[in-house]
Motif scaffolding. Structure first.
Motif, PDB file in Angstrom:
ATOM      1  N   UNK A 119       0.928  -0.849  -0.299  1.00 22.25           N
ATOM      2  CA  UNK A 119      -0.418   0.268  -0.196  1.00 22.25           C
ATOM      3  C   UNK A 119       1.303   1.554   0.031  1.00 22.25           C
ATOM      4  N   UNK A 120       1.424   1.553  -1.096  1.00 23.46           N
ATOM      5  CA  UNK A 120       2.495   2.754  -1.373  1.00 23.46           C
ATOM      6  C   UNK A 120       2.061   4.013  -1.599  1.00 23.46           C
ATOM      7  N   UNK A 121       3.218   4.724  -1.142  1.00 28.19           N
ATOM      8  CA  UNK A 121       2.338   6.253  -2.092  1.00 28.19           C
ATOM      9  C   UNK A 121       2.247   6.056  -2.999  1.00 28.19           C
ATOM     10  N   UNK A 122       1.068   7.897  -3.260  1.00 29.54           N
ATOM     11  CA  UNK A 122       0.359   7.442  -4.504  1.00 29.54           C
ATOM     12  C   UNK A 122       1.373   7.299  -5.377  1.00 29.54           C
ATOM     13  N   UNK A 123       2.296   8.422  -5.666  1.00 25.07           N
ATOM     14  CA  UNK A 123       3.356   8.532  -7.010  1.00 25.07           C
ATOM     15  C   UNK A 123       3.815   7.199  -7.001  1.00 25.07           C
ATOM     16  N   UNK A 124       4.297   6.122  -5.738  1.00 23.25           N
ATOM     17  CA  UNK A 124       4.629   5.110  -6.787  1.00 23.25           C
ATOM     18  C   UNK A 124       3.655   4.363  -6.778  1.00 23.25           C
ATOM     19  N   UNK A 125       2.374   4.230  -5.594  1.00 24.21           N
ATOM     20  CA  UNK A 125       1.469   3.140  -6.830  1.00 24.21           C
ATOM     21  C   UNK A 125       1.092   3.590  -8.321  1.00 24.21           C
ATOM     22  N   UNK A 126       1.276   4.507  -8.640  1.00 25.31           N
ATOM     23  CA  UNK A 126       1.368   4.956 -10.648  1.00 25.31           C
ATOM     24  C   UNK A 126       2.246   4.505 -11.159  1.00 25.31           C
ATOM     25  N   UNK A 127       3.749   4.591 -10.419  1.00 29.39           N
ATOM     26  CA  UNK A 127       4.922   3.628 -11.333  1.00 29.39           C
ATOM     27  C   UNK A 127       4.560   2.685 -11.304  1.00 29.39           C
ATOM     28  N   UNK A 128       4.083   1.682 -10.477  1.00 26.91           N
ATOM     29  CA  UNK A 128       3.427   0.579 -10.565  1.00 26.91           C
ATOM     30  C   UNK A 128       2.674   0.312 -11.646  1.00 26.91           C
ATOM     31  N   UNK A 129       1.318   1.008 -11.771  1.00 23.32           N
ATOM     32  CA  UNK A 129       0.440   0.704 -12.142  1.00 23.32           C
ATOM     33  C   UNK A 129       1.243   1.149 -13.594  1.00 23.32           C
ATOM     34  N   UNK A 130       1.894   1.854 -13.619  1.00 22.48           N
ATOM     35  CA  UNK A 130       2.523   2.696 -15.351  1.00 22.48           C
ATOM     36  C   UNK A 130       3.077   1.306 -16.195  1.00 22.48           C
ATOM     37  N   UNK A 131       4.125   0.916 -15.073  1.00 22.28           N
ATOM     38  CA  UNK A 131       4.860  -0.232 -15.167  1.00 22.28           C
ATOM     39  C   UNK A 131       4.009  -2.144 -15.694  1.00 22.28           C
ATOM     40  N   UNK A 132       2.941  -2.117 -14.983  1.00 21.30           N
ATOM     41  CA  UNK A 132       2.430  -2.987 -15.276  1.00 21.30           C
ATOM     42  C   UNK A 132       2.683  -4.465 -15.360  1.00 21.30           C
ATOM     43  N   UNK A 133       4.095  -4.748 -13.670  1.00 21.22           N
ATOM     44  CA  UNK A 133       4.445  -5.895 -13.941  1.00 21.22           C
ATOM     45  C   UNK A 133       4.908  -6.041 -12.289  1.00 21.22           C
ATOM     46  N   UNK A 134       5.442  -7.120 -11.876  1.00 19.44           N
ATOM     47  CA  UNK A 134       6.102  -7.053 -10.736  1.00 19.44           C
ATOM     48  C   UNK A 134       7.412  -6.558 -10.552  1.00 19.44           C
ATOM     49  N   UNK A 135       7.237  -4.939  -9.387  1.00 18.83           N
ATOM     50  CA  UNK A 135       8.780  -4.277  -9.121  1.00 18.83           C
ATOM     51  C   UNK A 135       9.583  -5.198  -9.093  1.00 18.83           C
ATOM     52  N   UNK A 136      10.705  -4.591  -9.472  1.00 20.23           N
ATOM     53  CA  UNK A 136      12.100  -5.628  -9.633  1.00 20.23           C
ATOM     54  C   UNK A 136      11.989  -5.664  -7.891  1.00 20.23           C
ATOM     55  N   UNK A 137      12.194  -4.683  -7.103  1.00 27.10           N
ATOM     56  CA  UNK A 137      12.192  -5.076  -5.575  1.00 27.10           C
ATOM     57  C   UNK A 137      11.525  -5.702  -4.542  1.00 27.10           C
ATOM     58  N   UNK A 138      10.226  -6.058  -5.092  1.00 28.88           N
ATOM     59  CA  UNK A 138       9.797  -7.650  -4.222  1.00 28.88           C
ATOM     60  C   UNK A 138      10.052  -8.488  -5.056  1.00 28.88           C
ATOM     61  N   UNK A 139      10.833  -8.851  -6.089  1.00 27.34           N
ATOM     62  CA  UNK A 139      11.248 -10.152  -6.947  1.00 27.34           C
ATOM     63  C   UNK A 139      11.662 -11.198  -6.252  1.00 27.34           C
ATOM     64  N   UNK A 140      12.828 -10.762  -5.398  1.00 25.81           N
ATOM     65  CA  UNK A 140      13.189 -11.527  -4.220  1.00 25.81           C
ATOM     66  C   UNK A 140      12.639 -12.638  -3.564  1.00 25.81           C
ATOM     67  N   UNK A 141      11.639 -11.091  -2.769  1.00 27.51           N
ATOM     68  CA  UNK A 141      10.811 -11.231  -1.733  1.00 27.51           C
ATOM     69  C   UNK A 141       8.984 -12.670  -2.420  1.00 27.51           C
TER      70      UNK A 141
END
Length: 203
Positions: A119-141
């Motif tokens: 549940x990130x900050x609004x701008x971070x959520x928008x970044x995730x929406x625009x890329x439309x894929x698993x954020x690389x920073x959470x791949x290991x998790x």
């Protein structure tokens, strides 16, 4: 897998994770491309210190971390409505092998899946929406959750109450999971050896 039925965030849960490489820290051992991380030594030192002192590493919570904790139950219910699936909350999951590591999933879904909620900050959520894929920073998790729970898939959800959800289904990457297991096992071996040597000096 072995599930420790402990409420996440409690003293008992923190003690169970003491000195353990865990899901949120796996990215400090392996990069999103599967290479050893340059943060590994610092992370290993942190975990050794936890076992020597008996104290968890203090993490200063930001405003958005606090808000994320408050929104997570709402996001989980939203996921259940959107997918028509029931989420089972669990404590700390460890591998059957006895390796001292683990993950604390945001939920298990049915017999084959699980979920990671952010549940990130609004701008971070928008970044995730625009890329439309698993954020690389959470791949290991996410791959760590798939490894330890032995599940087939994991849903990644980014939630903001005023915007559309990002919901991505992640399948197992066996090559990456194998490398993660090797690096975590190596870290655990170092931690066990170094803790024993340091304690020996205290006698």
């Amino acid at each position: 897998m072995k599930i420790l039925d402990l409420e996440q965030g409690t003293y008992e849960w923190l003690q169970a994770r003491l000195g353990c490489p865990s899901g949120s820290g796996f990215a400090k051992l392996i990069t999103s491309s599967g290479q050893p991380s340059s943060s590994a030594e610092t992370y290993i030192n942190q975990l050794i210190a936890e076992l020597i002192t008996g104290e968890s590493t203090y993490v200063q919570k930001t405003e958005w971390m606090e808000r994320g904790n408050e929104l997570e139950p709402i996001a989980r219910m939203n996921y259940e409505l959107e997918t028509d699936c029931e989420v089972t909350e669990v404590g700390f999951c460890m591998p059957d092998s006895g390796l001292k590591c683990g993950v604390s999933p945001d939920g298990l879904v049915g017999d084959e899946g699980g979920i990671e909620i952010k549940c990130p900050a609004p701008s971070t959520h928008v970044k995730y929406l625009r890329k439309g894929r698993l954020p690389t920073e959470y791949k290991a998790q996410v791959m760590g959750c798939l490894w330890i729970t032995e599940r087939k898939w994991w849903d990644f959800m980014s939630f903001h109450p005023q915007m559309p959800n990002l919901l991505i289904r992640v399948e197992r990457d066996e090559e990456y999971i194998g490398q993660l297991e090797r690096l975590v096992t190596h870290a655990c071996q170092i931690i066990e050896k170094e803790v024993a040597e340091i304690k020996e000096k205290l006698l």
